[in-house]
Design a protein around this motif. Sequence first.
Motif, short mmCIF file in Angstrom:
data_model
loop_
_atom_site.label_atom_id
_atom_site.label_comp_id
_atom_site.label_asym_id
_atom_site.label_seq_id
_atom_site.Cartn_x
_atom_site.Cartn_y
_atom_site.Cartn_z
N GLN A 194 8.81 8.69 -5.72
CA GLN A 194 8.31 9.84 -6.47
C GLN A 194 8.49 9.69 -7.97
OE1 GLN A 194 10.21 13.22 -4.65
NE2 GLN A 194 8.86 13.15 -2.87
N THR A 195 9.59 9.09 -8.38
CA THR A 195 9.86 8.94 -9.82
C THR A 195 9.60 7.52 -10.32
OG1 THR A 195 12.19 8.41 -9.41
CG2 THR A 195 11.62 10.75 -9.78
N LYS A 196 9.33 6.60 -9.38
CA LYS A 196 9.09 5.19 -9.69
C LYS A 196 10.26 4.58 -10.46
CE LYS A 196 4.07 5.41 -9.43
NZ LYS A 196 3.98 5.07 -8.05
N GLU A 197 11.46 4.88 -9.98
CA GLU A 197 12.68 4.34 -10.58
C GLU A 197 13.33 3.34 -9.62
OE1 GLU A 197 15.12 7.25 -13.07
OE2 GLU A 197 14.07 8.56 -11.65
N VAL A 198 14.04 2.40 -10.19
CA VAL A 198 14.78 1.40 -9.42
C VAL A 198 16.27 1.69 -9.58
CG1 VAL A 198 15.26 -1.06 -9.10
CG2 VAL A 198 12.98 -0.32 -9.85
N GLY A 199 16.99 1.70 -8.47
CA GLY A 199 18.45 1.83 -8.48
C GLY A 199 19.05 0.48 -8.15
N PHE A 257 14.66 8.31 4.69
CA PHE A 257 15.24 9.16 3.65
C PHE A 257 14.27 10.22 3.17
CE2 PHE A 257 17.59 5.21 3.72
CZ PHE A 257 18.88 5.68 3.81
N PHE A 258 13.46 10.72 4.11
CA PHE A 258 12.54 11.83 3.86
C PHE A 258 11.60 11.58 2.69
CE2 PHE A 258 16.62 13.36 5.50
CZ PHE A 258 16.21 13.82 6.74
N GLY A 259 11.22 10.32 2.50
CA GLY A 259 10.27 9.96 1.46
C GLY A 259 10.84 9.86 0.06
N LEU A 260 12.14 10.06 -0.07
CA LEU A 260 12.75 10.11 -1.39
C LEU A 260 13.27 8.77 -1.90
CD1 LEU A 260 14.78 13.40 -0.97
CD2 LEU A 260 12.54 13.10 -2.04
N THR A 272 0.83 -1.21 0.00
CA THR A 272 0.00 0.00 0.00
C THR A 272 0.86 1.26 0.00
OG1 THR A 272 -0.05 0.12 2.42
CG2 THR A 272 -1.76 -1.22 1.34
N SER A 273 0.25 2.37 -0.35
CA SER A 273 0.93 3.66 -0.30
C SER A 273 1.41 3.98 1.11
CB SER A 273 0.00 4.77 -0.79
OG SER A 273 -0.35 4.58 -2.11
N GLU A 274 0.62 3.58 2.09
CA GLU A 274 0.98 3.82 3.50
C GLU A 274 2.28 3.11 3.86
OE1 GLU A 274 -0.84 2.42 7.69
OE2 GLU A 274 -2.23 3.59 6.44
N LYS A 275 2.41 1.86 3.45
CA LYS A 275 3.64 1.10 3.74
C LYS A 275 4.84 1.70 3.00
CE LYS A 275 2.11 -2.81 5.84
NZ LYS A 275 2.32 -3.05 7.22
N ILE A 276 4.60 2.18 1.78
CA ILE A 276 5.67 2.83 1.01
C ILE A 276 6.16 4.06 1.77
CG2 ILE A 276 6.21 4.09 -1.13
CD1 ILE A 276 5.83 1.20 -1.75
N ARG A 277 5.24 4.89 2.24
CA ARG A 277 5.62 6.09 3.01
C ARG A 277 6.40 5.71 4.27
NH1 ARG A 277 0.72 7.84 1.12
NH2 ARG A 277 -0.41 7.09 2.93
N GLU A 278 5.94 4.67 4.95
CA GLU A 278 6.60 4.20 6.17
C GLU A 278 8.04 3.74 5.88
OE1 GLU A 278 6.02 0.24 8.81
OE2 GLU A 278 4.18 1.40 8.47
#
Length: 111
Positions: free
Chosen positions: A68-73, A20-23, A9-15
Amino acid sequence: MIIILEPTTSEKIREMAEPFFGLRIKLAVDVARGILAGGGELHFDCEQLLLDDGSQQENIWGADWYPQTKEVGFESIINIRPRQQNMTMEVRDLQLKARIEKIVRYLLEVM
């Protein structure tokens, strides 16, 4: 830190992104089991969580998710594996990279 077994969920992603300040979310991805651990300050912490859950070290690779950018590093100290022909922090094998990205997107790319 949590282990993600199914799309989250979006909530787990934010958690998980809080350190790293959501980044960014630091991840360890088990390519054999198709799961990941995320939310630690280090990839190593996430890797340890998966190892404690029964994953095999040779199947775990470090990655990052940028919500935010939906990128994978694909860079992490845990990826330096001479015995698996990966000599750098970045995952070099294109098929392995694609597998990691597929798992990360399936589990974390909240629409």
